[in-house]
Design an enzyme around this catalytic site. Sequence first.
Site, PDB file in Angstrom:
ATOM      1  N   GLY A  73      17.201 -71.167  45.874  1.00 41.37           N
ATOM      2  CA  GLY A  73      16.982 -69.757  45.050  1.00 41.37           C
ATOM      3  C   GLY A  73      15.724 -68.830  45.094  1.00 41.37           C
ATOM      4  N   VAL A  74      14.779 -69.526  45.189  1.00 39.57           N
ATOM      5  CA  VAL A  74      13.415 -68.623  45.062  1.00 39.57           C
ATOM      6  C   VAL A  74      13.451 -68.072  46.510  1.00 39.57           C
ATOM      7  CG1 VAL A  74      12.050 -71.006  46.126  1.00 39.57           C
ATOM      8  CG2 VAL A  74      11.156 -69.078  44.857  1.00 39.57           C
ATOM      9  N   GLU A  80      12.878 -64.062  47.173  1.00 37.92           N
ATOM     10  CA  GLU A  80      11.939 -63.508  48.101  1.00 37.92           C
ATOM     11  C   GLU A  80      12.630 -62.625  49.124  1.00 37.92           C
ATOM     12  OE1 GLU A  80       8.338 -62.816  49.960  1.00 37.92           O
ATOM     13  OE2 GLU A  80       8.590 -63.627  48.168  1.00 37.92           O
ATOM     14  N   ILE A  98      21.652 -75.897  51.335  1.00 40.35           N
ATOM     15  CA  ILE A  98      21.653 -74.713  50.643  1.00 40.35           C
ATOM     16  C   ILE A  98      20.420 -74.084  50.491  1.00 40.35           C
ATOM     17  CG2 ILE A  98      23.497 -75.424  48.954  1.00 40.35           C
ATOM     18  CD1 ILE A  98      21.709 -75.582  46.632  1.00 40.35           C
TER      19      ILE A  98
END
Length: 154
Positions: free
Chosen positions: A63-64, A68, A60
């Site tokens: 999230g960061v 970005e 996956i």
Amino acid sequence: MSEKFEAIKIEEIIKSIPHRYPLLLVDRIIAMEPNKSVVGIKNVTFNEPHFMGHFPEAPIMPGVLIIEAMAQTSAIMVVKSANFKAEEKLVYFMSIDNVKFRKPVVPGDVLELHIEVLQNRGPVWKFAGTGIVDGQKVTEAEFSAMLVDKNRAR
């Protein structure tokens, strides 16, 4: 009569922001209204280095990195909206708020990055971003950034 928007392709993106592989996370800008909104595209592929460790059996997109990608999309709009030379400025994060991850982003997805300008005061910009895959909201966030002179950035 309004002019038709012509997509901003990777050659122009790399002239607009300083990011490069493996951290260039925008492949194309497909819509933009200067100073108001922008839509970017990130084609998510299994060949990206973060998938080796996040997670090898069920990859996956971190999230960061989605956040970005939203920030980079915003930076491209700022560069194209403001009258300055991209090689003289950088766009830095100031805050990230109200982040929600609703669904995983996986290899093969086309991540649409929908960004709206909430506020602009001089060098400070505030945005609302939404990540969409196959018509479904996968991520949302509010964030702010500041334009800085490259020679003052250190």
